[in-house]
Design an enzyme around this catalytic site. Structure first.
Site, mmCIF file in Angstrom:
data_model
loop_
_atom_site.group_PDB
_atom_site.id
_atom_site.type_symbol
_atom_site.label_atom_id
_atom_site.label_comp_id
_atom_site.label_asym_id
_atom_site.label_seq_id
_atom_site.Cartn_x
_atom_site.Cartn_y
_atom_site.Cartn_z
ATOM 1 N N TRP A 165 2.025 6.846 10.743
ATOM 2 C CA TRP A 165 2.192 6.133 12.015
ATOM 3 C C TRP A 165 1.221 4.979 12.194
ATOM 4 O O TRP A 165 1.599 3.922 12.703
ATOM 5 C CB TRP A 165 2.148 7.098 13.202
ATOM 6 C CG TRP A 165 3.427 7.874 13.307
ATOM 7 C CD1 TRP A 165 3.595 9.226 13.177
ATOM 8 C CD2 TRP A 165 4.755 7.337 13.517
ATOM 9 N NE1 TRP A 165 4.927 9.554 13.289
ATOM 10 C CE2 TRP A 165 5.656 8.418 13.499
ATOM 11 C CE3 TRP A 165 5.255 6.052 13.712
ATOM 12 C CZ2 TRP A 165 7.039 8.260 13.677
ATOM 13 C CZ3 TRP A 165 6.629 5.887 13.890
ATOM 14 C CH2 TRP A 165 7.501 6.987 13.865
ATOM 15 N N ASP A 174 -3.655 5.258 19.661
ATOM 16 C CA ASP A 174 -2.339 5.888 19.759
ATOM 17 C C ASP A 174 -2.558 7.404 19.731
ATOM 18 O O ASP A 174 -2.908 7.960 18.700
ATOM 19 C CB ASP A 174 -1.478 5.435 18.568
ATOM 20 C CG ASP A 174 -0.117 6.114 18.514
ATOM 21 O OD1 ASP A 174 0.161 6.996 19.364
ATOM 22 O OD2 ASP A 174 0.675 5.771 17.610
ATOM 23 N N LYS A 213 6.202 14.264 22.255
ATOM 24 C CA LYS A 213 5.592 15.234 21.358
ATOM 25 C C LYS A 213 4.897 16.317 22.169
ATOM 26 O O LYS A 213 5.011 17.481 21.873
ATOM 27 C CB LYS A 213 4.605 14.557 20.407
ATOM 28 C CG LYS A 213 5.263 13.427 19.613
ATOM 29 C CD LYS A 213 5.286 13.571 18.119
ATOM 30 C CE LYS A 213 6.274 12.622 17.466
ATOM 31 N NZ LYS A 213 5.773 11.244 17.287
HETATM 32 C C1 PLP Z 1 6.083 9.858 16.669
HETATM 33 C C2 PLP Z 1 4.960 8.881 16.694
HETATM 34 C C3 PLP Z 1 5.172 7.496 16.912
HETATM 35 C C4 PLP Z 1 6.554 6.901 17.121
HETATM 36 O O1 PLP Z 1 6.888 6.942 18.446
HETATM 37 P P1 PLP Z 1 8.255 6.352 19.081
HETATM 38 O O2 PLP Z 1 8.159 6.775 20.498
HETATM 39 O O3 PLP Z 1 9.393 6.978 18.344
HETATM 40 O O4 PLP Z 1 8.206 4.885 18.926
HETATM 41 C C5 PLP Z 1 4.059 6.681 16.968
HETATM 42 N N1 PLP Z 1 2.808 7.158 16.806
HETATM 43 C C6 PLP Z 1 2.577 8.472 16.584
HETATM 44 C C7 PLP Z 1 1.168 8.950 16.409
HETATM 45 C C8 PLP Z 1 3.633 9.361 16.514
HETATM 46 O O5 PLP Z 1 3.395 10.665 16.294
#
Ligand code: PLP
Length: 366
Positions: free
Chosen positions: A105, A175, A199
């Site tokens: 990611w 993030d 998540k």
């Molecule tokens: C799943 C994930 C993403 C992607 O997110 P989207 O909402 O599908 O754009 C980005 N960063 C991390 C750390 C993730 O686990």
């Protein structure tokens, strides 16, 4: 085949608490205090304004967030943040923004940032196949970078930072999509944190952004409104029609965290106990299960491991499905097995998986 929500180890969208699902089910027909279905309420209603305000206040309370932060509920997922962050912080900057490349990611954020300006990849784990994270000695942070960007929990590889990175005089951007509200996070040390809901804190469709007001002082004035944090903040997360249902369920999850779990320290304690059970099952298997992440960088959210052969992994997945477990296949980028143990996954469910792992090993001696 009948699967069970309680044994859903999905990497994302992830499982939600049963009490939240029941309240969401009820709200689908009618929100108790209102008498209307949550799917047919105006986003300009007083009720929805109170949903946004309470969600924001709950997140503030859970994190002890200082007043000078905005709490935004946006769309576009974490992927849109890969662009919005550099659009805000990189324009007209000659210096390169610093990025860590620690897995799948964080790697996805790099090309999006490069579209907006120069970046410096401070460290990359590519040569070690993203099986460990950098130590402090590996990292050299620039004092003149416009910001530092990293991912706190690499969802695919199962790597998690257990410390805050970077310098206090350079804005930290993180993030936290796969570990937000899973533990206390010293939010006041970050200038900007983003996390989509799907998540760990709700359904897909909404992304939480915390950002320090000072970041907006020099915000460019030529951004599309949707991609402009300043306009989103002024509109109080109601610039255009927001995902009302997703935000409502996220509110229910924040209530659950506050009132049923009792806050983030308690949540972290439960999450640690769940992770301990599964890593213990791996470490006591005499190599039958091979943990992917270096021990010191193991994620408390995504437990990623391999078995000796792809055939054995397929048998593990097949039999676990038959036993009611789901979501255990590794990310399509790397395969193997991944048990995602987000907040809603209970301790008894982690216990059940650890027992299944022991049984499976006994039935398939090396
Ligand atoms: C799943 C994930 C993403 C992607 O997110 P989207 O909402 O599908 O754009 C980005 N960063 C991390 C750390 C993730 O686990």
């Amino acid at each position: 085949m009948k699967l069970q929500n309680s044994l859903n180890f999905s990497g994302g969208p992830g499982a939600l608490p049963e009490s939240v699902l029941l309240l969401a089910q009820q709200a689908m027909l009618e929100v108790p205090e209102l008498g209307l279905s949550v799917l047919g309420i105006s986003h300009r209603s007083d009720w929805f304004a109170s949903v946004i305000t309470e969600t924001e206040n709950n997140i503030r309370a859970l994190l002890g967030l200082p007043r000078d932060y905005h709490v935004l509920l946006l769309q576009g997922g974490a992927t849109q943040q890969f662009s919005m962050v550099p659009m805000l912080l990189m324009r007209a900057q000659a210096q390169a923004a610093q990025y860590l490349h620690t897995g799948y990611w964080s790697g996805k954020a790099l090309p999006e940032a490069r579209l907006q300006g120069p970046i410096d990849v401070v460290w990359s784990g590519a040569s070690r196949d993203f099986k460990s994270l950098p130590t402090s000695a590996d990292l050299n942070f620039a004092a003149d970078a416009p910001y530092l960007h990293y991912v706190s929990n690499e969802t695919v590889e199962g790597l998690q930072f257990h410390r805050v990175l970077g310098r206090d005089d350079v804005p930290r951007v993180c993030d936290m999509s796969s570990d937000f509200l899973s533990r206390p996070c010293e939010a006041e040390r970050f200038s900007l944190i983003y996390a989509h809901a799907q998540k760990n804190l709700g359904p897909a469709g909404v992304t939480v952004v915390l950002l320090r007001d000072a970041l907006l002082q020099d915000a460019p004035s030529n951004l599309p409104c949707f991609l402009d944090y300043r306009q989103q903040a002024q509109a109080h997360s109601n610039l255009n029609t927001p995902p009302v249902f997703s935000i409502y369920v996220t509110l229910l999850v924040t209530r659950w965290l506050l009132h049923e779990i009792g806050g983030l320290a308690k949540m972290a304690h439960i999450n640690q106990a769940k992770a301990d059970l599964l890593y213990q099952a791996i470490d006591s298997s005499a190599g039958f299960y091979q943990g992917r992440a270096a021990a010191q960088d193991r994620s408390l959210m995504n437990v990623v491991f391999n078995l000796a052969t792809p055939e054995l992994e397929r048998a593990f997945l097949r039999q676990s499905l038959a036993a009611g477990f789901s979501g255990l296949a590794g990310h399509r980028a790397i395969g193997g097995i991944r048990a995602s143990i987000y907040n809603a996954l209970t301790l008894p469910a982690a216990q059940a998986l650890a027992e299944f792992m022991d049984d499976f090993q006994r039935q398939n001696p090396a």
